[in-house]
Design an enzyme around this catalytic site. Structure first.
Site, PDB file in Angstrom:
ATOM      1  N   ASP A 149       1.054  -1.124   0.066  1.00 21.79           N
ATOM      2  CA  ASP A 149      -0.072  -0.019   0.233  1.00 21.79           C
ATOM      3  C   ASP A 149       1.121   1.237  -0.080  1.00 21.79           C
ATOM      4  OD1 ASP A 149      -2.128   1.873   0.205  1.00 21.79           O
ATOM      5  OD2 ASP A 149      -2.128   1.597   2.253  1.00 21.79           O
ATOM      6  N   GLU A 197      -1.337  -1.192  -5.040  1.00 15.99           N
ATOM      7  CA  GLU A 197      -2.516  -0.151  -5.128  1.00 15.99           C
ATOM      8  C   GLU A 197      -2.247   0.646  -6.466  1.00 15.99           C
ATOM      9  OE1 GLU A 197      -4.904   0.788  -1.853  1.00 15.99           O
ATOM     10  OE2 GLU A 197      -4.808   2.821  -2.941  1.00 15.99           O
ATOM     11  N   ASP A 255      -2.752   0.885   7.179  1.00 16.28           N
ATOM     12  CA  ASP A 255      -1.920   0.605   5.802  1.00 16.28           C
ATOM     13  C   ASP A 255      -1.322  -0.669   5.937  1.00 16.28           C
ATOM     14  OD1 ASP A 255      -1.418   3.912   5.106  1.00 16.28           O
ATOM     15  OD2 ASP A 255      -1.565   3.333   7.371  1.00 16.28           O
TER      16      ASP A 255
END
Lengths: 185, 185
Positions: free
Chosen positions: B7, B68, B141
């Site tokens: 992430d 991501e 996260d």
């Protein structure tokens, strides 16, 4: 001072190296554009850009890398790709202990043309004049990379004065805090 | 298959490694969050993130890096930093010949919760259940990095089928073009 100027981008990434002399004297040493195919995977495109920038850094050994600060205002998708390219370029310089400075497009335009809203043609014309080039650098990304390096050379004394003032202010803050602590003890 | 989930972010970057088994079986091997101070120069922050990711790649030797896909919709400035971090992370994988796959936030949410618009709490709850963790991973996260890796494991068969179909279509196009050329000759 030797400055590498970079106009980051995935499809076209402008690279330049210029050397500054006395006053506003600047000499172009190299300029080129790296291209990566849009149908290639993103990670491979970043690898091509990184490899090329690393080769330039190792060949030209600049004192500073000047790169365009990207904003997400215009085309959001293009801006993300530009930011990804900018990230790997800044990393390559950081790995070699080379200072990285970011300049906004309007700072660059103002530095080379005197007008922060100058168009691409005006930037190219002024870059050609300033560096006394025999022909206009193309594409625009090449001219932009040269403009970025010129911008950094000319703004460098001001940036150094600002850093000095900032360091003095930080020192003053530390002295004040230390005295405050001593007075309270 | 061993998948590293990332992430991306400058202030907090979530990292995870999971191993997939038969069917939907997934086991968490590692999870952590890299933090870089916001008053540190951007190039130094990218260097810290890159060094940490390279260490993880060399230690865990994943088959794939799942990251991501960032959009510039929300906070433009944060999105640019996230894209710069994502760029250096994808580069680290590319340098090692590790495949990089991007998944959108809604693909990740849909994969782990069944709802592409699930909130952070739902994602954390489902990640905790799926991986049978003794406690919820924090901060968000860390949970997001695990969710990304799970998402990749579960979407991998579909991604492979799509790549196969794409390769067959490309082969069919080439055959058609070759026959067309032969017929015209």
């Amino acid at each position: 001072m030797r400055v590498m100027g970079v106009d980051p981008g995935l499809t076209r990434c402008g690279l330049s190296v210029i050397e500054s002399g006395k006053g506003r004297q600047v000499i172009a040493l190299d300029v080129d554009v790296v291209r990566t195919p849009s149908d290639s995977p993103l990670a491979m495109r970043l690898l091509t850009i990184s490899d090329t920038v690393e080769h330039w850094l190792d060949t030209h050994v600049p004192d500073v890398l000047a790169i365009e600060r990207v904003f997400a205002n215009h085309n959001a998708n293009t801006a993300m790709g530009t930011a990804q390219a900018g990230g790997v370029i800044a990393l390559a310089a950081a790995r070699r202990g080379i200072d990285v400075h970011f300049h906004t497009p309007s700072e660059v335009k103002a530095a080379v043309t005197g007008n922060g809203r100058a168009d691409k043609a005006q930037v190219t014309t002024m870059v050609t004049k300033i560096l006394a080039l025999q022909q206009k650098p193309t594409p625009a990304d090449a001219a932009d990379a040269l403009a970025l390096a010129i911008c950094h050379c000319w703004r460098a004394p001001m940036i150094a004065r600002m850093a000095e003032a900032e360091a003095k202010a930080a020192e003053a803050r530390r002295t004040y805090q230390a005295r405050l602590k001593a007075a309270r003890a």
